[in-house]
Design an enzyme around this catalytic site. Structure first.
Site, PDB file in Angstrom:
ATOM      1  N   LYS A   9      24.595  46.832  46.950  1.00  0.00           N
ATOM      2  CA  LYS A   9      25.036  46.306  45.567  1.00  0.00           C
ATOM      3  C   LYS A   9      24.724  45.131  44.973  1.00  0.00           C
ATOM      4  O   LYS A   9      23.952  44.449  45.967  1.00  0.00           O
ATOM      5  CB  LYS A   9      26.086  46.643  45.838  1.00  0.00           C
ATOM      6  CG  LYS A   9      27.192  46.083  44.226  1.00  0.00           C
ATOM      7  CD  LYS A   9      29.388  46.218  45.307  1.00  0.00           C
ATOM      8  CE  LYS A   9      29.833  45.981  44.022  1.00  0.00           C
ATOM      9  NZ  LYS A   9      31.091  45.973  44.738  1.00  0.00           N
TER      10      LYS A   9
HETATM   11  O1  G3P Z   1      34.089  45.623  43.738  1.00  0.00           O
HETATM   12  C1  G3P Z   1      34.295  44.929  42.530  1.00  0.00           C
HETATM   13  C2  G3P Z   1      35.505  45.423  41.302  1.00  0.00           C
HETATM   14  O2  G3P Z   1      36.011  46.419  41.076  1.00  0.00           O
HETATM   15  C3  G3P Z   1      36.185  43.561  41.860  1.00  0.00           C
HETATM   16  O3  G3P Z   1      37.419  44.562  41.195  1.00  0.00           O
HETATM   17  O4  G3P Z   1      40.171  43.824  40.539  1.00  0.00           O
HETATM   18  O5  G3P Z   1      38.412  42.016  41.526  1.00  0.00           O
HETATM   19  O6  G3P Z   1      38.164  42.239  39.308  1.00  0.00           O
HETATM   20  P1  G3P Z   1      38.377  42.470  40.821  1.00  0.00           P
END
Ligand code: G3P
Length: 217
Positions: free
Chosen positions: A87
């Site tokens: 990633k």
């Molecule tokens: O893994 C990346 C992404 O899904 C992060 O999500 O909920 O932290 O905005 P969030």
């Protein structure tokens, strides 16, 4: 549509895997920190533990931000297990590194994508997945779903093979709307998958069926 779970929590990953609908896992440094995992050795072991629970792709994020650092870190991660997807953040050095990984046959997930232009660059570099963060766009009063729609249109126009991984999913309606728009993958918390199960008419209908079935015994 593939379902990934967005967590580094092994119990939640096991629970989603047990349901039989899980296609992979995404993690990020914040999710790893939330589980209290520290130190390179423990972090690498944790990725291996995740790979041993699920059958599909497991995104492991680099923390280097320069080309050489991203390549070194990503190469180490990719060597860990064939399910690992490196990633990489959507920055200039990241785009160069994605191109490099693509040339070496290493799978990548371009993360922190917030615009169609960024998604176009990720596809040009050959990313396996692009991760538009729709929940974080919604958080700042911008329509995250609109971004998914734009990327779908652009990728279809040119038949890019990069898969749209709708990330930062927060709830079931995000999942359903992403499915309508043709996102290839969604990644969200366990609650966003479990929530798809729920309907009050299912619960009341089952209760009635079970009540009526009592006379059969
Ligand atoms: O893994 C990346 C992404 O899904 C992060 O999500 O909920 O932290 O905005 P969030």
């Amino acid at each position: 549509m593939k379902f990934f779970i967005d967590t580094a929590n092994l119990n939640q990953i096991r629970e989603a895997q047990d349901l039989g609908v899980l296609d992979g896992v995404t993690t990020n440094p914040s999710l790893m920190a939330k589980e209290g995992i520290t130190g390179r050795k423990n972090i690498l072991q944790h990725y291996l533990d995740i790979c041993n629970i699920v059958d599909g792709d497991v995104s492991a994020e680099v923390v280097a931000t320069d080309f050489d650092g991203i390549v070194e870190e990503g190469t180490e991660l990719a060597k860990l297990h064939d399910q690992i997807v490196v990633k990489v953040p959507m920055i200039k050095e990241g785009v160069k590194a994605i191109k490099y990984f693509t040339s070496k046959g290493i799978k990548t997930n371009c993360t922190l994508v917030f615009s169609a232009g960024q998604a176009l660059l990720a596809a040009k570099a050959g990313a396996t997945y692009v991760s538009p963060f729709l929940g974080r766009l919604d958080d700042i009063s911008t329509d995250g779903l609109n971004l998914i729609e734009e990327i779908r249109l652009i990728y279809d126009n040119y038949e890019f093979e990069t898969q749209i991984l709708a990330a930062s999913i927060r709830h079931t309606m995000h999942v359903i709307n992403c499915a309508k728009l043709g996102a290839d993958v969604m990644t969200g918390p366990l609650s966003s998958i479990d929530g798809l199960l729920k309907h009050p008419l299912t619960d009341s209908g089952l209760a009635k069926f079970l009540e009526d079935a009592k006379s059969f015994i």
